[in-house]
Design a protein around this motif. Structure first.
Motif, PDB file in Angstrom:
ATOM      1  N   GLY A 172       9.102 -15.259  58.841  1.00 19.98           N
ATOM      2  CA  GLY A 172       8.495 -16.547  58.512  1.00 19.98           C
ATOM      3  C   GLY A 172       7.582 -16.400  57.306  1.00 19.98           C
ATOM      4  O   GLY A 172       6.600 -15.666  57.362  1.00 19.98           O
ATOM      5  N   THR A 173       7.907 -17.073  56.224  1.00 19.38           N
ATOM      6  CA  THR A 173       7.171 -16.907  54.961  1.00 19.38           C
ATOM      7  C   THR A 173       6.372 -18.167  54.647  1.00 19.38           C
ATOM      8  O   THR A 173       6.874 -19.279  54.773  1.00 19.38           O
ATOM      9  N   GLU A 174       5.123 -17.965  54.257  1.00 19.89           N
ATOM     10  CA  GLU A 174       4.245 -19.071  53.883  1.00 19.89           C
ATOM     11  C   GLU A 174       3.752 -18.849  52.461  1.00 19.89           C
ATOM     12  O   GLU A 174       3.446 -17.721  52.085  1.00 19.89           O
ATOM     13  N   HIS A 175       3.692 -19.924  51.687  1.00 20.02           N
ATOM     14  CA  HIS A 175       3.090 -19.777  50.364  1.00 20.02           C
ATOM     15  C   HIS A 175       2.359 -21.051  49.969  1.00 20.02           C
ATOM     16  O   HIS A 175       2.749 -22.161  50.353  1.00 20.02           O
ATOM     17  N   GLU A 176       1.278 -20.855  49.232  1.00 16.85           N
ATOM     18  CA  GLU A 176       0.436 -21.940  48.747  1.00 16.85           C
ATOM     19  C   GLU A 176       0.501 -21.995  47.224  1.00 16.85           C
ATOM     20  O   GLU A 176       0.815 -20.988  46.571  1.00 16.85           O
ATOM     21  N   LYS A 177       0.159 -23.159  46.680  1.00 17.15           N
ATOM     22  CA  LYS A 177       0.198 -23.328  45.228  1.00 17.15           C
ATOM     23  C   LYS A 177      -0.759 -24.436  44.814  1.00 17.15           C
ATOM     24  O   LYS A 177      -1.030 -25.354  45.586  1.00 17.15           O
ATOM     25  N   PHE A 178      -1.262 -24.315  43.587  1.00 12.74           N
ATOM     26  CA  PHE A 178      -2.200 -25.290  43.055  1.00 12.74           C
ATOM     27  C   PHE A 178      -1.464 -26.423  42.367  1.00 12.74           C
ATOM     28  O   PHE A 178      -0.623 -26.193  41.494  1.00 12.74           O
ATOM     29  N   GLY A 179      -1.797 -27.651  42.730  1.00 14.95           N
ATOM     30  CA  GLY A 179      -1.297 -28.787  41.988  1.00 14.95           C
ATOM     31  C   GLY A 179      -2.180 -29.063  40.779  1.00 14.95           C
ATOM     32  O   GLY A 179      -3.380 -28.759  40.778  1.00 14.95           O
ATOM     33  N   PHE A 180      -1.583 -29.626  39.739  1.00 14.08           N
ATOM     34  CA  PHE A 180      -2.364 -30.031  38.570  1.00 14.08           C
ATOM     35  C   PHE A 180      -1.688 -31.217  37.899  1.00 14.08           C
ATOM     36  O   PHE A 180      -0.465 -31.379  37.964  1.00 14.08           O
ATOM     37  N   ARG A 181      -2.509 -32.063  37.291  1.00 11.60           N
ATOM     38  CA  ARG A 181      -1.982 -33.186  36.521  1.00 11.60           C
ATOM     39  C   ARG A 181      -1.589 -32.665  35.149  1.00 11.60           C
ATOM     40  O   ARG A 181      -2.374 -31.996  34.482  1.00 11.60           O
ATOM     41  N   THR A 182      -0.393 -32.963  34.730  1.00 13.90           N
ATOM     42  CA  THR A 182       0.125 -32.355  33.502  1.00 13.90           C
ATOM     43  C   THR A 182      -0.579 -32.850  32.249  1.00 13.90           C
ATOM     44  O   THR A 182      -0.530 -32.186  31.211  1.00 13.90           O
ATOM     45  N   ASP A 183      -1.255 -34.001  32.318  1.00 11.92           N
ATOM     46  CA  ASP A 183      -1.914 -34.506  31.113  1.00 11.92           C
ATOM     47  C   ASP A 183      -3.287 -33.886  30.894  1.00 11.92           C
ATOM     48  O   ASP A 183      -3.676 -33.611  29.759  1.00 11.92           O
ATOM     49  N   ASP A 184      -4.048 -33.638  31.972  1.00 16.48           N
ATOM     50  CA  ASP A 184      -5.400 -33.087  31.791  1.00 16.48           C
ATOM     51  C   ASP A 184      -5.651 -31.820  32.604  1.00 16.48           C
ATOM     52  O   ASP A 184      -6.755 -31.276  32.585  1.00 16.48           O
ATOM     53  N   LEU A 185      -4.631 -31.339  33.331  1.00 14.31           N
ATOM     54  CA  LEU A 185      -4.655 -30.093  34.102  1.00 14.31           C
ATOM     55  C   LEU A 185      -5.581 -30.144  35.316  1.00 14.31           C
ATOM     56  O   LEU A 185      -5.748 -29.135  36.005  1.00 14.31           O
ATOM     57  N   ARG A 186      -6.159 -31.298  35.599  1.00 16.70           N
ATOM     58  CA  ARG A 186      -7.060 -31.393  36.741  1.00 16.70           C
ATOM     59  C   ARG A 186      -6.274 -31.428  38.051  1.00 16.70           C
ATOM     60  O   ARG A 186      -5.140 -31.925  38.098  1.00 16.70           O
ATOM     61  N   PRO A 187      -6.871 -30.924  39.126  1.00 19.47           N
ATOM     62  CA  PRO A 187      -6.181 -30.973  40.419  1.00 19.47           C
ATOM     63  C   PRO A 187      -6.092 -32.411  40.927  1.00 19.47           C
ATOM     64  O   PRO A 187      -7.048 -33.179  40.778  1.00 19.47           O
TER      65      PRO A 187
END
Length: 467
Positions: free
Chosen positions: A39-54
């Motif tokens: 069972g594999t779990e992974h996390e990742k950061f979202g970002f807005r492509t225009d200003d890179l903010r989460p």
């Protein structure tokens, strides 16, 4: 992090019978070898492509909108009522897997228990493809790294989940970096089965002793707020100042007589965070599960726990390796899609083949506690370059990683689980083999780019390393 557990809601008895019930709960996870899963779990950061903010939770470009967009792929929404407001979508489920949110909106796939690594990698690739198809029209991207490279703690959003509100209040009372752990870290981990208590003990000891090797192999968090932070795995360092009552290496695992009973005693002494009842979280931060067993929990006096409460409580301990009904390997930074597949390959190769497990145990069995702690303390900053002993030979963590990978490759080859092209599972170790061959961590590669082609600007990481 986990949401409410899915366990049969059986009352826990009092006294010695209750303790035996908790031991049996852990022991009930043993499986015959033919039924071992990955069972594999992974996390990742979202970002807005225009200003890179989460992205925030709310809004047309928010995380809830993303989750709702994923429903078209057959995911079932999971809702939680936020205070006195309406129920909101905070997770998804499908075929034994779930998509959930970390405190600042890091998106997590908790994969289904699968038979082999080919299935695991297909699952991860399918998930990333689905996320991208929904995220791109929203102007969102996702990045796999161990630590948020650009934004401050104050600039990170908070997801409206009850348990996170409790943890947010409690974390600053027990450590300095707990809020960073919650909002600015991402990891990849794997959950693996055991065949017996003796098998659990051996696997637990091997994986604890070698967890720092995994940290070095996956070290990918060298930036804080746009600048180098002096670490290669800053995510790993953060756990050293989060909450000493529920983190770190568990020295008692290496003591004679260790087994399920000793781990139950450890969990009973881990302070509680909450009780989950009728869709709401009762704040019990810092209180004792032993008092709960006796009906003396200050946050909810007169009530006693069920196995569901125990399962929830077990998710609030964060050691380097965690025991539930299976073992969780927790020492790696998140990274690109091929390292999502590499992490379960590394541990499956070491722990799911008898000859490999014996060889891995021979590699670490005479490590002293001081040596294991020195690896844990030194790897976040030095990774491959940290001195390490291999038998009677002085070397580095790079040498230790090379040997561990050789053992893992042998274990995977002997498993002989092949895909439609006839390739066995060793193909998923390729990215790690390349790192060891070059003698450089993912973090060091990014630092070279930062000081070279990126001209001291961390922003290109969101473009060049996004999924």
């Amino acid at each position: 992090m986990s949401g409410p557990s899915q366990v049969k809601d059986v009352p826990i008895e009092s006294g010695a019978a209750g303790r035996a019930q908790l031991v049996e709960y852990l022991a009930s996870g043993v499986r015959p070898r033919d039924d071992w899963k990955i069972g594999t779990e992974h996390e990742k950061f979202g970002f807005r492509t225009d200003d890179l903010r989460p992205p925030t939770f709310d809004g047309e470009r928010g995380i809830e909108a993303l989750l709702k967009g994923l429903v078209r792929f057959g995911w079932t929404p999971v809702e939680e009522r936020i205070g006195d407001g309406p129920a909101r979508v905070i997770a998804l489920t499908r075929d034994g897997a779930s998509v959930s949110l970390e405190p600042a909106g890091q998106l997590e796939l908790s994969g289904a228990p699968l038979d082999n690594l080919h299935q695991t990698c297909r699952e991860a690739a399918t998930h990333l493809r689905e996320v991208r198809s929904v995220a791109e029209p929203m102007g969102l991207g996702f990045l796999g790294m161990g630590f948020q490279p650009k934004w401050t703690r104050e600039e990170m959003p908070w997801m409206p989940k009850g348990r996170y509100a409790i943890m947010r209040r409690h974390m600053p009372t027990v450590g300095n970096l707990g809020l960073d752990m919650m909002t600015r870290t991402s990891t990849v981990q794997v959950n693996l089965d055991v065949a017996s208590e003796a098998d659990m003990v051996k696997k637990f000891r091997v994986s604890l002793a070698l967890q720092s090797v995994a940290t070095a192999l996956f070290a990918d968090s060298p930036f804080t707020e746009g600048k180098p932070n002096g670490y290669l795995s800053y995510r790993s360092h953060i756990w050293t100042d989060t909450d000493p009552h529920r983190t770190g290496l568990l020295d008692f695992v290496f003591e004679d007589g260790f087994g399920y009973e000793r781990y139950v005693d450890y969990l009973l002494d881990v302070p509680m965070y909450f009780v989950y009842r009728d869709g709401r979280y009762i704040d019990a931060a810092g209180q004792s599960f032993r008092d709960f067993l006796d009906g003396r929990l200050p946050a909810w006096p007169g009530h006693t726990p069920t196995l569901l409460d125990w399962a929830d409580h077990s998710t609030t301990a964060f050691p380097e390796v965690r025991l539930k009904k299976y073992l969780e390997m927790r020492g790696a930074d998140s990274g690109p899609w091929n390292r999502i597949c590499a992490l379960p390959a590394f541990w499956t190769g070491l722990l799911y083949d008898d000859a490999a497990l014996d060889a891995a145990w021979d590699l670490v069995r005479d490590f002293t506690r001081d040596e294991i702690h020195a690896l844990r303390d030194g790897v976040p900053r030095h990774a491959f370059k940290l001195p390490a002993r291999i038998g009677n030979t002085r070397g580095t963590v790079l040498d230790l990683a090379r040997r561990a990978l050789q053992i893992a490759a042998g274990g995977l080859a002997r498993r002989a689980r092949v895909n439609e092209n006839g390739s066995d599972e060793t193909i998923f170790l390729g990215p790690l083999m390349e790192l060891v061959e070059a003698g450089i961590t993912p973090a060091e590669r990014k630092l070279e780019l930062f000081h070279g082609a990126w001209g001291g600007n961390v922003d290109p990481v969101f473009r060049e390393f996004a999924y």
